[in-house]
Design a protein around this motif. Structure first.
Motif, short mmCIF file in Angstrom:
data_model
loop_
_atom_site.label_atom_id
_atom_site.label_comp_id
_atom_site.label_asym_id
_atom_site.label_seq_id
_atom_site.Cartn_x
_atom_site.Cartn_y
_atom_site.Cartn_z
N VAL A 1 14.34 -7.81 17.74
CA VAL A 1 13.50 -7.42 16.37
C VAL A 1 14.38 -7.42 15.37
O VAL A 1 15.28 -6.93 15.29
CB VAL A 1 12.87 -6.05 16.83
N THR A 2 13.93 -8.28 14.29
CA THR A 2 15.03 -8.51 13.21
C THR A 2 14.47 -7.94 12.09
O THR A 2 15.22 -7.75 10.90
CB THR A 2 15.27 -10.15 13.02
N ALA A 3 13.17 -7.62 11.97
CA ALA A 3 12.28 -7.11 10.67
C ALA A 3 11.94 -5.58 11.18
O ALA A 3 10.98 -5.40 11.76
CB ALA A 3 11.33 -7.94 10.29
N TRP A 4 12.74 -4.91 10.73
CA TRP A 4 12.35 -3.23 10.85
C TRP A 4 12.95 -2.39 9.90
O TRP A 4 13.91 -2.77 9.32
CB TRP A 4 12.91 -2.65 12.38
N THR A 5 12.40 -1.32 9.79
CA THR A 5 12.79 -0.50 8.69
C THR A 5 13.29 0.83 9.33
O THR A 5 12.85 1.64 9.89
CB THR A 5 11.54 0.06 7.79
N GLY A 6 14.62 1.19 8.68
CA GLY A 6 15.19 2.29 9.17
C GLY A 6 14.61 3.52 8.53
O GLY A 6 13.98 3.74 7.69
N HIS A 7 15.20 4.76 9.05
CA HIS A 7 14.84 6.03 8.40
C HIS A 7 15.59 6.40 7.25
O HIS A 7 16.47 5.71 7.00
CB HIS A 7 15.31 6.86 9.70
N ASP A 8 15.35 7.23 6.31
CA ASP A 8 15.89 7.87 5.19
C ASP A 8 17.30 8.22 5.72
O ASP A 8 17.28 8.84 6.37
CB ASP A 8 15.00 8.90 4.62
N PRO A 9 18.25 7.74 4.74
CA PRO A 9 19.69 7.90 5.02
C PRO A 9 19.57 9.65 5.06
O PRO A 9 20.76 9.82 6.16
CB PRO A 9 20.34 7.29 3.72
N GLU A 10 19.32 10.25 4.49
CA GLU A 10 19.42 11.85 4.58
C GLU A 10 18.91 12.29 5.95
O GLU A 10 19.17 13.24 6.53
CB GLU A 10 18.51 12.50 3.42
N GLN A 11 17.81 11.52 6.60
CA GLN A 11 17.21 11.79 7.86
C GLN A 11 18.34 11.36 8.98
O GLN A 11 18.56 12.22 9.92
CB GLN A 11 15.98 11.13 8.11
N VAL A 12 18.88 10.37 8.71
CA VAL A 12 20.04 9.92 9.64
C VAL A 12 21.12 10.76 9.63
O VAL A 12 21.56 11.41 10.76
CB VAL A 12 20.17 8.54 9.34
N LYS A 13 21.42 11.45 8.35
CA LYS A 13 22.70 12.17 8.37
C LYS A 13 22.42 13.75 9.07
O LYS A 13 23.23 13.97 9.59
CB LYS A 13 22.85 12.37 6.88
N ALA A 14 21.18 13.99 8.76
CA ALA A 14 20.74 15.17 9.20
C ALA A 14 20.81 15.19 10.90
O ALA A 14 21.34 16.21 11.60
CB ALA A 14 19.46 15.66 8.87
N MET A 15 20.32 14.20 11.22
CA MET A 15 20.46 13.99 12.95
C MET A 15 21.82 13.87 13.35
O MET A 15 22.28 14.55 14.57
CB MET A 15 19.75 12.62 13.16
N ARG A 16 22.73 13.02 12.73
CA ARG A 16 24.14 12.98 13.11
C ARG A 16 24.82 14.46 13.16
O ARG A 16 25.23 14.80 14.06
CB ARG A 16 24.73 12.12 12.30
N ASP A 17 24.35 15.15 12.05
CA ASP A 17 24.99 16.56 11.91
C ASP A 17 24.46 17.40 13.25
O ASP A 17 25.28 18.28 13.59
CB ASP A 17 24.59 17.22 10.53
N ARG A 18 23.25 17.31 13.36
CA ARG A 18 22.43 17.98 14.64
C ARG A 18 23.34 17.63 15.87
O ARG A 18 23.78 18.50 16.56
CB ARG A 18 21.22 17.86 14.85
N ILE A 19 23.68 16.46 16.11
CA ILE A 19 24.28 16.00 17.29
C ILE A 19 25.66 16.61 17.34
O ILE A 19 26.22 16.98 18.56
CB ILE A 19 24.19 14.38 17.18
N ARG A 20 26.29 16.25 16.24
CA ARG A 20 27.72 16.95 16.02
C ARG A 20 27.93 18.49 16.58
O ARG A 20 28.57 18.89 17.42
CB ARG A 20 28.23 16.70 14.56
#
Length: 145
Positions: free
Chosen positions: A113-132
């Motif tokens: 799949v070459t055409a996809w839209t990622g999540h908002d960078p703030e959402q990604v940071k929040a998810m990374r923080d939660r995992i950490r």
């Protein structure tokens, strides 16, 4: 009318195709297999490999994967049995809302799949923080067992 019946009889079943999100640069025809570094811990070998039937879950996997390069989402077909991912199903969440599965058998890459839209960078940071934070608290994956 008889011709329509013949067309129906000649139809072949469609195989379910799933998604696999990662940062690994792979090619159509390659296999994703256990025993390599996981998407989330560089020096840990994967006991299972994962796929999902939802594009959103694959996008999260591509965004949260460690490594260099851009996130990629491959279309994959399992070569063996798959089962619910216990981190995302009844043992932690009711049902399987992300339609996420795991296997010890390889997945064949059949497309990307070459055409996809990622999540908002703030959402990604929040998810990374939660995992950490979960890692710091010693909350382990059921996939490590």
């Amino acid at each position: 009318m008889a011709e329509a019946k013949n067309n129906i009889k000649s139809a072949t079943p469609f195989a379910q195709t799933y998604f696999h999100g990662t940062k690994a640069d792979l090619k159509i025809g390659d296999f994703i297999e256990v025993g390599y570094s996981t998407n989330y811990q560089q020096h840990k070998k994967a006991k299972y490999i994962f796929l999902t039937a939802t594009l959103d879950a694959a996008i999260w996997a591509a965004e949260l994967s460690i490594g260099e390069g851009r996130g990629r989402i491959y279309l994959v077909e399992p070569t063996g049995e798959i089962e619910n991912d216990p981190d995302l199903t009844d043992q932690k969440f009711k049902g399987n809302p992300s339609m996420s599965y795991r296997s010890t058998k390889p997945f064949r890459i059949v497309g990307e799949v070459t055409a996809w839209t990622g999540h908002d960078p703030e959402q990604v940071k929040a998810m990374r923080d939660r995992i950490r934070k979960l890692n710091e608290q010693g909350v382990n994956s059921l996939n490590d067992e």
